[in-house]
Design an enzyme around this catalytic site. Structure first.
Site, PDB file in Angstrom:
ATOM      1  N   HIS A 305      41.477  38.042  26.800  1.00 30.05           N
ATOM      2  CA  HIS A 305      40.295  37.595  27.525  1.00 30.05           C
ATOM      3  C   HIS A 305      39.764  36.347  26.861  1.00 30.05           C
ATOM      4  O   HIS A 305      39.820  36.226  25.638  1.00 30.05           O
ATOM      5  CB  HIS A 305      39.213  38.688  27.510  1.00 30.05           C
ATOM      6  N   ASP A 362      40.740  44.941  33.660  1.00 31.96           N
ATOM      7  CA  ASP A 362      41.785  45.097  34.673  1.00 31.96           C
ATOM      8  C   ASP A 362      42.920  46.019  34.250  1.00 31.96           C
ATOM      9  O   ASP A 362      43.743  46.400  35.073  1.00 31.96           O
ATOM     10  CB  ASP A 362      42.387  43.728  35.015  1.00 31.96           C
TER      11      ASP A 362
HETATM   12  N1  ACO Z   1      50.074  38.528  26.702  1.00 31.12           N
HETATM   13  C1  ACO Z   1      50.702  37.814  25.737  1.00 31.12           C
HETATM   14  N2  ACO Z   1      50.155  36.790  25.086  1.00 31.12           N
HETATM   15  C2  ACO Z   1      48.902  36.424  25.428  1.00 31.12           C
HETATM   16  C3  ACO Z   1      48.186  37.110  26.427  1.00 31.12           C
HETATM   17  C4  ACO Z   1      48.811  38.198  27.070  1.00 31.12           C
HETATM   18  N3  ACO Z   1      48.179  38.866  28.043  1.00 31.12           N
HETATM   19  N4  ACO Z   1      46.958  36.539  26.586  1.00 31.12           N
HETATM   20  C5  ACO Z   1      46.916  35.524  25.698  1.00 31.12           C
HETATM   21  N5  ACO Z   1      48.093  35.457  24.993  1.00 31.12           N
HETATM   22  C6  ACO Z   1      48.393  34.512  23.914  1.00 31.12           C
HETATM   23  C7  ACO Z   1      48.670  33.121  24.477  1.00 31.12           C
HETATM   24  O1  ACO Z   1      50.044  32.918  24.717  1.00 31.12           O
HETATM   25  C8  ACO Z   1      48.151  32.223  23.370  1.00 31.12           C
HETATM   26  O2  ACO Z   1      49.132  32.178  22.378  1.00 31.12           O
HETATM   27  P1  ACO Z   1      49.300  30.843  21.450  1.00 31.12           P
HETATM   28  O3  ACO Z   1      48.026  30.712  20.687  1.00 31.12           O
HETATM   29  O4  ACO Z   1      50.467  31.160  20.564  1.00 31.12           O
HETATM   30  O5  ACO Z   1      49.553  29.717  22.380  1.00 31.12           O
HETATM   31  C9  ACO Z   1      46.954  32.999  22.806  1.00 31.12           C
HETATM   32  O6  ACO Z   1      47.220  34.391  23.102  1.00 31.12           O
HETATM   33  C10 ACO Z   1      45.615  32.595  23.413  1.00 31.12           C
HETATM   34  O7  ACO Z   1      45.722  32.714  24.834  1.00 31.12           O
HETATM   35  P2  ACO Z   1      45.122  31.665  25.870  1.00 31.12           P
HETATM   36  O8  ACO Z   1      45.868  31.745  27.142  1.00 31.12           O
HETATM   37  O9  ACO Z   1      45.013  30.318  25.228  1.00 31.12           O
HETATM   38  O10 ACO Z   1      43.671  32.230  26.055  1.00 31.12           O
HETATM   39  P3  ACO Z   1      42.720  31.954  27.264  1.00 31.12           P
HETATM   40  O11 ACO Z   1      41.367  32.287  26.787  1.00 31.12           O
HETATM   41  O12 ACO Z   1      42.938  30.609  27.839  1.00 31.12           O
HETATM   42  O13 ACO Z   1      43.228  32.993  28.374  1.00 31.12           O
HETATM   43  C11 ACO Z   1      43.475  34.923  29.708  1.00 31.12           C
HETATM   44  C12 ACO Z   1      42.643  34.201  28.636  1.00 31.12           C
HETATM   45  C13 ACO Z   1      43.747  33.972  30.886  1.00 31.12           C
HETATM   46  C14 ACO Z   1      42.685  36.097  30.228  1.00 31.12           C
HETATM   47  C15 ACO Z   1      44.796  35.381  29.066  1.00 31.12           C
HETATM   48  O14 ACO Z   1      44.545  36.281  28.016  1.00 31.12           O
HETATM   49  C16 ACO Z   1      45.752  36.033  30.083  1.00 31.12           C
HETATM   50  O15 ACO Z   1      46.480  35.319  30.781  1.00 31.12           O
HETATM   51  N6  ACO Z   1      45.737  37.409  30.193  1.00 31.12           N
HETATM   52  C17 ACO Z   1      46.531  38.091  31.173  1.00 31.12           C
HETATM   53  C18 ACO Z   1      45.839  38.004  32.518  1.00 31.12           C
HETATM   54  C19 ACO Z   1      44.612  38.888  32.588  1.00 31.12           C
HETATM   55  O16 ACO Z   1      44.629  40.044  32.219  1.00 31.12           O
HETATM   56  N7  ACO Z   1      43.524  38.311  33.151  1.00 31.12           N
HETATM   57  C20 ACO Z   1      42.286  39.035  33.370  1.00 31.12           C
HETATM   58  C21 ACO Z   1      41.169  38.441  32.593  1.00 31.12           C
HETATM   59  S1  ACO Z   1      39.735  39.451  32.782  1.00 31.12           S
HETATM   60  C22 ACO Z   1      39.101  39.039  34.286  1.00 31.12           C
HETATM   61  O17 ACO Z   1      39.270  37.997  34.848  1.00 31.12           O
HETATM   62  C23 ACO Z   1      38.340  40.100  34.892  1.00 31.12           C
END
Ligand code: ACO
Length: 427
Positions: A305, A362
């Site tokens: 998140h 979620d």
């Molecule tokens: N699985 C694996 N790796 C992940 C995940 C995941 N679900 N989420 C983040 N990471 C990793 C990224 O690859 C990144 O790695 P790095 O630092 O080596 O590049 C690091 O963790 C940080 O992630 P970001 O994408 O930069 O974080 P951001 O804050 O931009 O994204 C997000 C947050 C979009 C929610 C992300 O965690 C994700 O895509 N999760 C899966 C989708 C999801 O569950 N979305 C629901 C969000 S809650 C809502 O909207 C109600």
């Protein structure tokens, strides 16, 4: 106000006030920065930017805290109802008994949609995604209420808000009915907000529909958990669209479009699909390995998140609600075991620990919605239905803020510098 923040650029020094909220991080007020220095700040994704002042919702992502007007989400989920939370967000306080009855009565009496709105559904293909239908039909509502909505009048803003909160279950249920080829079911004013939605979704005109109290309670709680979440992507979209003075129904349609994406509201659908794809606990390590692989675009859906770097408090309530519903309905779903084991394995894995990736709201919501009988394509629609309360509360707050201006971010331009036009035969 705290000490000023000191800033130096090209040898010139500037100071900017540091503002303090009730709780939460301080905010450097850089409104004068461009005028004084000629420089912009650069913050794609707004990870360090407070876009507005708000009294509605507070999140401490590090501690896993979510408060609506000060009340912890766990207490609201346990003791309150969605209509109470809607009152709290929209009108500022938890209602007294009289206020509650007046509010629910008002919402109940706005649940019907104009008969002509039904015609819009026929324009969609049978297999249209219900979120596509929601974007279109909610946008179309603006045509029904455009001239009657003066957004500068607080009373008219409140009526538009009531209409949106009240009509969203009707519109969502109709999207579902259309997709399965069943007749639309009109609202029933004898039922609660949530009971009425369940009947409009799962009832048929040919027979009586009895609302199951345990499902009604679980559904109501799911709505509470999704009601608002401060300046997330879809809420910011609603605020940005609304900042130009646009019709509120059109602004909410914009919020729905944003929510649809798999990185936002669409993640509940994606999370359940992923759990089904994993299918058995034995396959979890394979998926964890894929999620950690930089060259694989796969991510654990329902994990991570932008704001929570701790357990999402809504995910714990959701997990508890799954248990309760399964117990009451005496059902079992192997996918729940996959989810529990996946969570445990991920939370013990250094990759997820280091990056502070925890289950979000979620992760478990799809399991419960599926047990209630919703197809995955409806999950994000339910999210939109509940979030409408937050969207309209945030929109109201923005319009009534005397300092409100049109949202207009700037950019770091990296395209070509000025050059002369070349006629086509000379290129
Ligand atoms: N699985 C694996 N790796 C992940 C995940 C995941 N679900 N989420 C983040 N990471 C990793 C990224 O690859 C990144 O790695 P790095 O630092 O080596 O590049 C690091 O963790 C940080 O992630 P970001 O994408 O930069 O974080 P951001 O804050 O931009 O994204 C997000 C947050 C979009 C929610 C992300 O965690 C994700 O895509 N999760 C899966 C989708 C999801 O569950 N979305 C629901 C969000 S809650 C809502 O909207 C109600």
């Amino acid at each position: 106000m705290g000490d000023n923040a000191k800033f130096s650029i090209d040898g010139d020094n500037f100071e900017y006030p540091v503002l303090q909220g009730t709780i939460g991080p301080d905010v450097v007020d850089i409104r004068k920065l461009y005028g004084q220095t000629g420089a912009f700040t650069y913050d794609p994704g707004f990870t360090s930017t407070a876009s507005c002042e708000s009294e509605l919702t507070f999140i401490d992502g590090g501690e896993g805290v979510l408060l609506h007007r000060g009340y912890p989400i766990e207490q609201l989920a346990e003791n309150s109802s969605f209509m109470e939370v809607a009152h709290l967000l929209l009108r500022g306080e938890l209602p007294t008994a009289d206020e509650y009855s007046e509010f629910t009565n008002t919402i109940t009496r706005h649940t019907m949609v104009h008969e002509q709105l039904r015609g819009f559904y026929q324009g969609f293909r049978r297999d249209a995604h219900p979120m596509a239908i929601m974007c279109g039909v909610v946008g179309a509502l603006s045509a029904f209420y455009h001239d009657s909505t003066d957004i500068n009048d607080p009373a008219q803003r409140m009526i538009a808000s009531h209409r949106l909160v009240a009509k969203m279950p009707t519109i969502a249920a109709m999207a579902y009915k259309y997709s399965i080829g069943q007749p639309f079911v009109y609202p029933d004013n004898e039922l609660s907000y949530t009971g009425n939605f369940l009947r409009m979704t799962f009832g048929v005109p040919a027979e009586e529909y009895e609302v199951h109290p345990a499902i009604e309670k679980a559904m109501d709680r799911i709505f509470i958990l999704h009601a608002d979440h401060e300046q997330n992507a879809s809420t910011s979209t609603v605020r940005l669209a609304g900042s130009s003075g646009a019709n509120p129904f059109a602004c909410i349609a914009a919020g729905i479009a944003c929510l649809w994406g798999p990185a936002h509201g669409g993640a509940n659908e994606a999370a359940l699909n992923m759990l089904h794809e994993i299918g058995h606990p034995d396959r979890i390590p394979e998926y964890i390995k894929r999620a950690k692989d930089k060259d694989d675009p796969f991510r654990l859906m329902g994990f991570g998140h932008r704001v929570y770097k701790n357990y999402d408090p809504r995910a714990s309530v959701m997990q508890e609600t799954v248990r309760e519903v399964f117990e009451t309905l005496k059902v079992k779903d192997p996918v729940f075991d996959v989810a529990l084991q996946l969570e445990e394995m991920a939370l013990n894995d250094p990759y997820f620990i280091d990056k502070k990736l925890f289950p979000n709201v979620d992760f478990y919501s799809g399991i419960i919605l599926s047990a209630i009988g919703f197809p995955t394509s409806m999950f994000t629609v339910l999210f939109a239905l509940a979030r409408t309360v937050g969207w309209v509360a945030q929109w109201n707050e923005m319009i009534s803020d005397p300092g409100q201006r049109i949202g207009r971010p700037r950019q770091l331009y990296t395209g070509p510098a000025k050059r002369d036009y070349v006629p086509i035969d000379k290129r």
